[in-house]
Each structure stands twice: as structure tokens, then as C-alpha cells.
Design a protein around this motif. Structure first.
Motif, PDB file in Angstrom:
ATOM      1  N   ALA A 280      49.842  57.456  47.371  1.00  0.00           N
ATOM      2  CA  ALA A 280      50.865  58.307  46.764  1.00  0.00           C
ATOM      3  C   ALA A 280      50.292  59.528  46.050  1.00  0.00           C
ATOM      4  CB  ALA A 280      51.711  57.493  45.791  1.00  0.00           C
ATOM      5  N   ASP A 281      49.079  59.439  45.547  1.00  0.00           N
ATOM      6  CA  ASP A 281      48.504  60.551  44.778  1.00  0.00           C
ATOM      7  C   ASP A 281      47.617  61.465  45.618  1.00  0.00           C
ATOM      8  OD1 ASP A 281      46.465  58.788  45.233  1.00  0.00           O
ATOM      9  OD2 ASP A 281      45.755  58.729  43.174  1.00  0.00           O
ATOM     10  N   SER A 282      47.925  61.601  46.909  1.00  0.00           N
ATOM     11  CA  SER A 282      47.170  62.445  47.847  1.00  0.00           C
ATOM     12  C   SER A 282      45.731  61.974  48.028  1.00  0.00           C
ATOM     13  CB  SER A 282      47.189  63.914  47.421  1.00  0.00           C
ATOM     14  OG  SER A 282      48.493  64.406  47.460  1.00  0.00           O
ATOM     15  N   SER A 283      45.512  60.672  47.893  1.00  0.00           N
ATOM     16  CA  SER A 283      44.202  60.098  48.170  1.00  0.00           C
ATOM     17  C   SER A 283      44.218  59.535  49.581  1.00  0.00           C
ATOM     18  CB  SER A 283      43.875  58.973  47.189  1.00  0.00           C
ATOM     19  OG  SER A 283      43.740  59.485  45.899  1.00  0.00           O
ATOM     20  N   LEU A 284      43.199  59.876  50.341  1.00  0.00           N
ATOM     21  CA  LEU A 284      43.049  59.413  51.712  1.00  0.00           C
ATOM     22  C   LEU A 284      42.042  58.273  51.716  1.00  0.00           C
ATOM     23  CD1 LEU A 284      43.373  59.798  54.838  1.00  0.00           C
ATOM     24  CD2 LEU A 284      41.451  61.385  54.666  1.00  0.00           C
ATOM     25  N   VAL A 285      42.397  57.181  52.353  1.00  0.00           N
ATOM     26  CA  VAL A 285      41.490  56.046  52.491  1.00  0.00           C
ATOM     27  C   VAL A 285      41.185  55.881  53.976  1.00  0.00           C
ATOM     28  CG1 VAL A 285      41.175  53.576  52.133  1.00  0.00           C
ATOM     29  CG2 VAL A 285      42.463  54.913  50.461  1.00  0.00           C
ATOM     30  N   ILE A 286      39.897  55.941  54.322  1.00  0.00           N
ATOM     31  CA  ILE A 286      39.452  55.717  55.696  1.00  0.00           C
ATOM     32  C   ILE A 286      38.637  54.432  55.706  1.00  0.00           C
ATOM     33  CG2 ILE A 286      38.040  56.566  57.607  1.00  0.00           C
ATOM     34  CD1 ILE A 286      38.629  59.408  56.656  1.00  0.00           C
ATOM     35  N   VAL A 287      39.006  53.518  56.579  1.00  0.00           N
ATOM     36  CA  VAL A 287      38.284  52.254  56.708  1.00  0.00           C
ATOM     37  C   VAL A 287      37.697  52.192  58.107  1.00  0.00           C
ATOM     38  CG1 VAL A 287      38.456  49.744  56.625  1.00  0.00           C
ATOM     39  CG2 VAL A 287      39.889  51.130  55.106  1.00  0.00           C
ATOM     40  N   ASP A 288      36.388  51.979  58.183  1.00  0.00           N
ATOM     41  CA  ASP A 288      35.732  51.788  59.477  1.00  0.00           C
ATOM     42  C   ASP A 288      34.757  50.628  59.336  1.00  0.00           C
ATOM     43  OD1 ASP A 288      33.376  52.721  58.307  1.00  0.00           O
ATOM     44  OD2 ASP A 288      33.372  54.620  59.338  1.00  0.00           O
ATOM     45  N   PRO A 289      34.097  50.249  60.415  1.00  0.00           N
ATOM     46  CA  PRO A 289      33.204  49.082  60.341  1.00  0.00           C
ATOM     47  C   PRO A 289      32.111  49.184  59.269  1.00  0.00           C
ATOM     48  CG  PRO A 289      33.616  49.628  62.621  1.00  0.00           C
ATOM     49  CD  PRO A 289      34.227  50.730  61.795  1.00  0.00           C
ATOM     50  N   SER A 290      31.736  50.410  58.882  1.00  0.00           N
ATOM     51  CA  SER A 290      30.680  50.548  57.877  1.00  0.00           C
ATOM     52  C   SER A 290      31.203  50.483  56.444  1.00  0.00           C
ATOM     53  CB  SER A 290      29.923  51.862  58.090  1.00  0.00           C
ATOM     54  OG  SER A 290      30.782  52.957  57.867  1.00  0.00           O
ATOM     55  N   GLY A 291      32.515  50.490  56.251  1.00  0.00           N
ATOM     56  CA  GLY A 291      33.047  50.387  54.897  1.00  0.00           C
ATOM     57  C   GLY A 291      34.290  51.235  54.689  1.00  0.00           C
TER      58      GLY A 291
END
Length: 126
Positions: free
Chosen positions: A87-98
Motif C-alpha cells: 500500500a505504501d508504494s513498496s515493491l516486493v520481489i521474491v525469487d529463488p535467491s530471496g
């Protein structure tokens, strides 16, 4: 027949309203990415220059899909994962390394992803 068209209209409206919105919707697409490494203040000048030289030579591309998948190509090596906006314009990217967390800012020519260890300036691919 009239009910059929009303049903189609209702489904179309539901689909249109259920997708991504705001900056999340704008972020969907393919980008050329210029990477910036955030170095600790204690890093000596020679190490900082070397890191900058390496990073500026890297070719990075990112593709944010509307289904929540992301592809990143760095120097020809493809990495995949998922992405979501908070909601606060934070992008979360999840991939095999973390997990990577970025603050997203819209710029005149794309987006800026700012993280603790690295940042990216995204320019839409043409």
C-alpha cells in the motif's frame, strides 16, 4: 439473448475492476534498467570506483507481468520470480535467491526502484 449480453457485460465489468490499479498498473511492462549499487560510507574510493565500473557495464532488463510474475535478465542470464506492491508504494520481489524490497517512485521517463543495497532506474522498452 438479452440475458446473455447482460451476463457478458457483467463479467467484463468484473474483470476490468479486479486488476491492478494505480502505480501497480502503471509498472506492468518491459523495461531497460540501469542499476546503481548502494555502498556503505566506509567503502574506500578505489573499491567504490571498481563497483561503479562493473555495474555500469551490466545490461539489465526487467519485465513486470500483470499476473504477478517478474523476469529479470542480467548480462544474458534470466531470473524469474514474483512481484507485488504494498500500500505504501513498496515493491516486493521474491525469487529463488530471496526477497528484495524497493520503494517505487514514478519519474518523467519511467520509474525509480530504491533499495537498501541496490537501486534501478527503469525506462520503458520501445
Amino acid at each position: 439473448m438479452k440475458r446473455f449480453f447482460l451476463a457478458i457485460a457483467a463479467v467484463a465489468a468484473l474483470v476490468a475492476c479486479s486488476g491492478k490499479t494505480g502505480i501497480e498498473k502503471e509498472l506492468v511492462g518491459a523495461y531497460d534498467a540501469k542499476m546503481e549499487v548502494v555502498l556503505p560510507d566506509s567503502t574506500d574510493a578505489a573499491a567504490a570506483e571498481m563497483a561503479e565500473a562493473v555495474v555500469t557495464q551490466m545490461k539489465v532488463e526487467m519485465d513486470f507481468k500483470s499476473d504477478g510474475k517478474v523476469t529479470m535478465v542480467m548480462n544474458g542470464q534470466q531470473h524469474g520470480g514474483t512481484w507485488e506492491m504494498q500500500a505504501d508504494s513498496s515493491l516486493v520481489i521474491v525469487d529463488p535467491s530471496g526477497t528484495l524490497n524497493f520503494k517505487v517512485t514514478k519519474t518523467d521517463d519511467g520509474f525509480k526502484l530504491t533499495g537498501d543495497e541496490m537501486s534501478f532506474a527503469l525506462t520503458p522498452k520501445k
